[in-house]
Design an enzyme around this catalytic site. Structure first.
Site, PDB file in Angstrom:
ATOM      1  N   LYS A 243      -6.739 -15.574   5.209  1.00  0.00           N
ATOM      2  CA  LYS A 243      -6.609 -14.420   6.109  1.00  0.00           C
ATOM      3  C   LYS A 243      -7.561 -13.331   5.619  1.00  0.00           C
ATOM      4  O   LYS A 243      -7.296 -12.641   4.640  1.00  0.00           O
ATOM      5  CB  LYS A 243      -5.192 -13.866   6.107  1.00  0.00           C
TER       6      LYS A 243
ATOM      7  N   GLU B  60      -7.146   5.766  -7.184  1.00  0.00           N
ATOM      8  CA  GLU B  60      -8.382   5.189  -6.657  1.00  0.00           C
ATOM      9  C   GLU B  60      -8.819   5.982  -5.420  1.00  0.00           C
ATOM     10  O   GLU B  60      -8.017   6.164  -4.502  1.00  0.00           O
ATOM     11  CB  GLU B  60      -8.059   3.755  -6.209  1.00  0.00           C
TER      12      GLU B  60
END
Ligand code: NAD
Length: 489
Positions: free
Chosen positions: A175, A385
């Site tokens: 996927k 992040e």
């Protein structure tokens, strides 16, 4: 419009629901393709195909050399179609074509590396403590593997999963990220052409909360290999516990880059920039936490800022472009919020901090390369992040302090040390808690060396021999050549 399909049991098919998703060019927001939006039903069909191909098919018992030959053929086809693939990757992600060409070379290299390793994983003989017996260890495929990839390096991340899974005899369902599936679709065409049997490799296109969640929780999937963010990684771990799936997680990074005063100044400046602003900072291993020795701090920051001001932002298809757009409007908004947080937290904005003003960039998801100074570890911009073109700079005065700052993170993916004192460099790397540490280098990786994180950056390794081991179960076989009764009962 370019209509694509998903690949299940060797056939190109649409989504069961008939739903579709437009794929957007991040440079100008134009629709570049339309793909099926699959759901749980499509995913179940793909899992059933992979299960049948593993349980009843011949792939897992095909000689490893033959599997290696097919994977080598995939590498050759990627090399043949390199330009088309590179242009497609740039269209889909916004990165420069030059960068995408480099990715395609790396991707072919990954398939080649694992093709060569295919028949070198035969097991070992153990010295048996029992006379007249044979004790041996063999490596067998895990079974049906679910593979989920992110949008930043779509095909590169896919190659790290596809190649080792195939050579070891697994079957799989991939996927890709729902926003960047195009090169992965193309490589499934090439895998078909290379002779991967029907049902062995299946492709499902759709969202994480539907397709990804089904792959993670389905009882017929034996292993999940996931690359993406930490929040998703934790959800997948939970879902995968349903049948105690094997897990390989490549999660994020907030990677420190330590610059000592005795480093080669100009090279360290150059590589500190490369280490972050490549692909607009959307790299898990980006060296976004610069940790600079006090005595050169101001000079180093000035040198960075002067270079950053000259960056050329633009279309990935323009040969002068150094940095393309971010992947989506949603992601751009996250980066903007991150920068606003930095300002509120008291960091000093040395350069950037906004969208560019050039009229020709207004339709794209562009953000200026940004540097924050006066950063401290308490700030969330130093801990979280950004996954965008943003550097935070911290200052240190002793080696111990530099290491402490470097390790002060929930992440442990990668880090760098710049110094001409090799003894000092070795002292530092021994203490740095990361899966990869570079000395006088940043962001270099290759198929032979393992990649993965300490701490919350993940579980397991990709690339190298360890990347292949993730896809095998180890079986000990003991054979008694002279059985005797034990006479205990
Ligand atoms: P993401 O976690 O949002 O999505 C990654 C993939 O997971 C996508 O395919 C998405 O559809 C799927 N997903 C989302 N929700 C899911 C769910 N509930 N169940 C199963 N699958 C689900 O990450 P992203 O935004 O695509 O990528 C950026 C992140 O990836 C960053 O944190 C980056 O550091 C990380 N990353 C890590 C590495 C590495 O090697 N460690 C490499 C590249 C990217």
């Amino acid at each position: 419009m370019n209509l694509k399909q998903q690949y299940i049991n060797g056939k190109w098919v649409g989504a069961n629901s008939g739903n579709k998703r437009d794929i957007i060019n991040p440079f100008n927001q134009e629709v570049i393709a339309t793909v099926p939006e699959s759901d749980e039903l499509d995913t179940k069909a793909a899992i059933a195909a992979a299960r049948a191909a593993f349980d009843d098919g011949e792939w897992s018992s095909t000689p490893a050399t033959e599997r290696g030959n097919i994977v080598r053929k995939i590498a050759e086809l990627i090399e043949r179609d390199k330009e088309e693939l590179a242009r497609l990757e740039s269209l889909d992600t916004g990165k420069t074509v030059e960068e995408s060409r480099g990715d395609m070379d790396d991707i072919a290299g990954v398939f080649r590396f694992y093709a060569e390793q295919a028949d070198k994983n035969g097991g070992e003989l153990i010295d048996s403590p029992v006379p007249n017996s044979i004790s041996r260890v063999v490596h067998e495929p895990v079974g049906v593997c679910g593979q989920i990839t992110p949008w930043n390096y779509p095909l590169l991340q896919a190659s790290w999963k596809l190649a080792p899974a195939l050579v070891t005899g697994n079957t799989l369902i991939m996927k890709p990220s729902e926003i960047t599936p195009l090169t992965t679709i193309k490589v499934f065409e090439l895998m078909d052409e290379a002779g991967v049997p029907a049902g062995v490799a299946n492709l499902v296109l759709g969202a994480g909360h539907t397709v990804g969640a089904e792959l993670s929780s389905n009882m017929d999937v034996d292993l999940i290999s996931f690359t993406g963010g930490i929040v998703t990684g934790k959800k997948i771990m939970q879902a995968a516990s349903v049948n105690v799936k094997k897990l390989a997680l490549e999660l994020g990074g907030k990677n420190p880059n330590i610059i000592f005063a005795d480093a080669d100044f100009d090279i360290a400046v150059d590589q500190a920039l490369n280490g972050v602003f490549f692909h607009a900072g959307q790299i898990c291993s980006a060296g976004t936490r610069l940790i600079v020795e006090e005595s050169i701090h101001d000079e180093f920051v000035n040198a960075l800022v002067e270079r950053v001001k000259k960056f050329k932002l633009g279309s990935g298809f323009d040969k002068d472009t150094q940095m393309g757009p971010l992947i989506s409007g949603e992601h751009l908004a996250k980066v903007e919020e991150y920068v606003e947080t930095g300002i509120k937290e008291g960091a000093t904005l040395a350069v950037g901090g906004s969208r560019p003003e050039e009229p020709e960039l207004q339709n794209g998801f562009f953000y200026l390369p940004t540097i924050f100074t006066d950063c401290t570890t308490e700030m969330s911009i130093v801990q979280d992040e950004a996954f965008g073109p943003v550097i935070t700079v911290e200052k240190f005065s002793t080696e111990e302090e530099a290491i402490k700052l470097a390790n002060d993170s929930i992440y442990g993916l990668a880090g760098g040390v710049w110094t001409n004192d090799i003894v000092k460099a070795e002292r530092c790397v021994a203490k740095m808690r990361m899966g990869t540490v570079w000395i006088n280098e940043f962001n270099l990786y290759f198929p032979h060396a393992p990649w993965g994180g300490f701490k919350q950056s993940g579980i397991g390794r990709e690339l190298g021999n360890l990347g292949m081991e993730e896809y095998t179960e180890t079986k000990h076989i003991f054979q008694n050549l002279k059985p005797e009764a034990i006479n205990w009962f």
